[in-house]
Motif scaffolding. Structure first.
Motif, PDB file in Angstrom:
ATOM      1  N   VAL A  61       0.594  44.398   3.566  1.00 31.61           N
ATOM      2  CA  VAL A  61       0.002  42.969   3.911  1.00 31.61           C
ATOM      3  C   VAL A  61      -0.152  42.181   2.757  1.00 31.61           C
ATOM      4  CG1 VAL A  61      -2.029  41.789   4.682  1.00 31.61           C
ATOM      5  CG2 VAL A  61      -1.378  43.851   5.819  1.00 31.61           C
ATOM      6  N   LEU A  62      -0.123  42.394   1.502  1.00 35.89           N
ATOM      7  CA  LEU A  62      -0.226  41.767   0.401  1.00 35.89           C
ATOM      8  C   LEU A  62       1.011  41.266   0.106  1.00 35.89           C
ATOM      9  CD1 LEU A  62      -1.541  40.606  -2.034  1.00 35.89           C
ATOM     10  CD2 LEU A  62      -1.071  42.677  -3.264  1.00 35.89           C
ATOM     11  N   GLU A  63       2.188  42.065   0.178  1.00 39.97           N
ATOM     12  CA  GLU A  63       3.616  41.556   0.118  1.00 39.97           C
ATOM     13  C   GLU A  63       3.969  40.352   1.234  1.00 39.97           C
ATOM     14  OE1 GLU A  63       7.029  40.705  -1.792  1.00 39.97           O
ATOM     15  OE2 GLU A  63       5.222  41.915  -2.484  1.00 39.97           O
ATOM     16  N   LEU A  64       3.430  40.604   2.482  1.00 42.33           N
ATOM     17  CA  LEU A  64       3.728  39.769   3.356  1.00 42.33           C
ATOM     18  C   LEU A  64       3.293  38.542   3.071  1.00 42.33           C
ATOM     19  CD1 LEU A  64       3.522  41.900   6.692  1.00 42.33           C
ATOM     20  CD2 LEU A  64       5.708  40.806   5.921  1.00 42.33           C
ATOM     21  N   ALA A  65       1.902  38.615   2.617  1.00 45.89           N
ATOM     22  CA  ALA A  65       1.085  37.459   2.183  1.00 45.89           C
ATOM     23  C   ALA A  65       1.824  36.478   1.120  1.00 45.89           C
ATOM     24  CB  ALA A  65      -0.249  37.799   1.889  1.00 45.89           C
ATOM     25  N   ARG A  66       2.413  37.320   0.374  1.00 48.07           N
ATOM     26  CA  ARG A  66       3.057  36.668  -0.801  1.00 48.07           C
ATOM     27  C   ARG A  66       4.341  35.957  -0.422  1.00 48.07           C
ATOM     28  NH1 ARG A  66       2.168  41.600  -5.274  1.00 48.07           N
ATOM     29  NH2 ARG A  66       0.271  40.732  -6.045  1.00 48.07           N
ATOM     30  N   ARG A  67       5.033  36.806   0.312  1.00 50.77           N
ATOM     31  CA  ARG A  67       6.391  36.227   1.101  1.00 50.77           C
ATOM     32  C   ARG A  67       6.113  34.904   1.681  1.00 50.77           C
ATOM     33  NH1 ARG A  67      11.364  38.438  -0.057  1.00 50.77           N
ATOM     34  NH2 ARG A  67      11.009  40.042  -1.728  1.00 50.77           N
ATOM     35  N   PRO A  71      -2.429  33.221   3.731  1.00 50.43           N
ATOM     36  CA  PRO A  71      -3.543  34.096   3.442  1.00 50.43           C
ATOM     37  C   PRO A  71      -3.530  35.374   3.892  1.00 50.43           C
ATOM     38  CG  PRO A  71      -4.465  31.932   3.961  1.00 50.43           C
ATOM     39  CD  PRO A  71      -3.093  31.965   4.068  1.00 50.43           C
ATOM     40  N   ARG A  72      -3.883  36.519   3.262  1.00 49.35           N
ATOM     41  CA  ARG A  72      -3.839  37.805   3.770  1.00 49.35           C
ATOM     42  C   ARG A  72      -5.074  37.877   5.138  1.00 49.35           C
ATOM     43  NH1 ARG A  72      -6.132  41.988   0.160  1.00 49.35           N
ATOM     44  NH2 ARG A  72      -7.117  39.921  -0.914  1.00 49.35           N
ATOM     45  N   THR A  73      -6.010  37.018   4.874  1.00 47.82           N
ATOM     46  CA  THR A  73      -7.128  36.913   6.293  1.00 47.82           C
ATOM     47  C   THR A  73      -6.449  36.340   7.432  1.00 47.82           C
ATOM     48  OG1 THR A  73      -7.839  34.929   5.534  1.00 47.82           O
ATOM     49  CG2 THR A  73      -8.903  36.878   4.921  1.00 47.82           C
ATOM     50  N   THR A  74      -5.162  35.674   7.171  1.00 48.10           N
ATOM     51  CA  THR A  74      -4.142  35.055   8.337  1.00 48.10           C
ATOM     52  C   THR A  74      -3.404  35.977   8.877  1.00 48.10           C
ATOM     53  OG1 THR A  74      -4.580  32.716   7.471  1.00 48.10           O
ATOM     54  CG2 THR A  74      -2.632  33.090   8.860  1.00 48.10           C
ATOM     55  N   ILE A  75      -3.183  36.951   7.821  1.00 52.23           N
ATOM     56  CA  ILE A  75      -1.823  37.856   8.143  1.00 52.23           C
ATOM     57  C   ILE A  75      -2.381  39.077   9.180  1.00 52.23           C
ATOM     58  CG2 ILE A  75      -0.327  39.734   7.399  1.00 52.23           C
ATOM     59  CD1 ILE A  75       0.714  37.031   6.405  1.00 52.23           C
ATOM     60  N   TYR A  76      -3.575  39.441   9.107  1.00 53.28           N
ATOM     61  CA  TYR A  76      -4.184  40.668   9.774  1.00 53.28           C
ATOM     62  C   TYR A  76      -4.130  40.249  11.270  1.00 53.28           C
ATOM     63  CZ  TYR A  76      -5.356  43.309   5.711  1.00 53.28           C
ATOM     64  OH  TYR A  76      -5.145  43.930   4.437  1.00 53.28           O
ATOM     65  N   PRO A  77      -4.774  38.891  11.717  1.00 55.09           N
ATOM     66  CA  PRO A  77      -4.799  38.766  13.139  1.00 55.09           C
ATOM     67  C   PRO A  77      -3.186  38.532  13.518  1.00 55.09           C
ATOM     68  CG  PRO A  77      -6.152  37.152  11.896  1.00 55.09           C
ATOM     69  CD  PRO A  77      -5.557  38.142  11.032  1.00 55.09           C
ATOM     70  N   ILE A  78      -2.282  38.050  12.990  1.00 62.41           N
ATOM     71  CA  ILE A  78      -1.067  37.783  13.211  1.00 62.41           C
ATOM     72  C   ILE A  78      -0.550  39.190  13.551  1.00 62.41           C
ATOM     73  CG2 ILE A  78       1.436  37.082  12.743  1.00 62.41           C
ATOM     74  CD1 ILE A  78      -0.072  34.653  11.165  1.00 62.41           C
ATOM     75  N   LEU A  79      -0.644  40.135  12.828  1.00 57.07           N
ATOM     76  CA  LEU A  79      -0.108  41.428  12.823  1.00 57.07           C
ATOM     77  C   LEU A  79      -0.540  42.073  14.041  1.00 57.07           C
ATOM     78  CD1 LEU A  79       0.027  43.049   9.210  1.00 57.07           C
ATOM     79  CD2 LEU A  79       1.912  42.243  10.840  1.00 57.07           C
ATOM     80  N   GLU A  80      -2.052  42.018  14.310  1.00 49.73           N
ATOM     81  CA  GLU A  80      -2.435  42.636  15.638  1.00 49.73           C
ATOM     82  C   GLU A  80      -1.825  41.978  16.649  1.00 49.73           C
ATOM     83  OE1 GLU A  80      -4.837  45.104  16.489  1.00 49.73           O
ATOM     84  OE2 GLU A  80      -4.656  45.390  14.276  1.00 49.73           O
ATOM     85  N   PHE A  88       5.559  44.909  16.649  1.00 43.77           N
ATOM     86  CA  PHE A  88       5.420  45.560  15.480  1.00 43.77           C
ATOM     87  C   PHE A  88       4.567  46.967  15.663  1.00 43.77           C
ATOM     88  CE2 PHE A  88       5.249  41.819  12.519  1.00 43.77           C
ATOM     89  CZ  PHE A  88       6.814  42.142  12.096  1.00 43.77           C
ATOM     90  N   ARG A  89       4.913  47.810  14.691  1.00 45.73           N
ATOM     91  CA  ARG A  89       4.164  49.197  14.839  1.00 45.73           C
ATOM     92  C   ARG A  89       3.412  49.062  13.477  1.00 45.73           C
ATOM     93  NH1 ARG A  89       6.810  54.848  14.551  1.00 45.73           N
ATOM     94  NH2 ARG A  89       7.837  53.607  12.994  1.00 45.73           N
ATOM     95  N   ILE A  90       2.232  49.409  13.561  1.00 41.62           N
ATOM     96  CA  ILE A  90       1.399  49.290  12.152  1.00 41.62           C
ATOM     97  C   ILE A  90       1.019  50.723  11.880  1.00 41.62           C
ATOM     98  CG2 ILE A  90      -0.949  48.458  11.004  1.00 41.62           C
ATOM     99  CD1 ILE A  90      -0.708  46.105  13.045  1.00 41.62           C
ATOM    100  N   GLY A  91       1.180  50.909  10.437  1.00 40.63           N
ATOM    101  CA  GLY A  91       0.840  52.290  10.024  1.00 40.63           C
ATOM    102  C   GLY A  91       0.405  52.352   8.487  1.00 40.63           C
TER     103      GLY A  91
END
Length: 92
Positions: A61-67, A71-80, A88-91
């Motif tokens: 998630v950190l690398e996705l946030a950088r790219r 913010p990481r806090t935005t990435i988490y709900p998007i991934l869900e 996506f499959r999360i692992g």
């Protein structure tokens, strides 16, 4: 015989200014591509995360946030949401 060094401004391994490195890491997607993904039900942030994940492959998630410069806090709900949609499959 030693090889001559050729400077490549797009190669972060050959040096250059930190501005060049940051520019290299940022993801710039065309507005048309982001809009096109909206036809599949993705908003702009979801599309950015999706495209960055395609480029990076298995990543954090950190690398996705950088790219994506989100913010990481935005990435988490998007991934869900993308996981729920089957994108996506999360692992670990």
């Amino acid at each position: 015989m030693p090889r001559e060094s050729v400077e490549d401004p797009d190669n972060i391994l050959t040096g250059g200014s930190s501005c060049e490195i940051v520019r290299y890491m940022r993801m710039h997607y065309s507005p048309e591509l982001l809009t096109g993904l909206s036809a599949y039900g993705l908003d702009k942030k979801e599309a950015k995360v999706y495209l960055a994940a395609l480029e990076l492959g298995p990543t954090s998630v950190l690398e996705l946030a950088r790219r994506t410069q989100l913010p990481r806090t935005t990435i988490y709900p998007i991934l869900e949401r993308l996981k729920t949609q089957g994108v996506f499959r999360i692992g670990k």
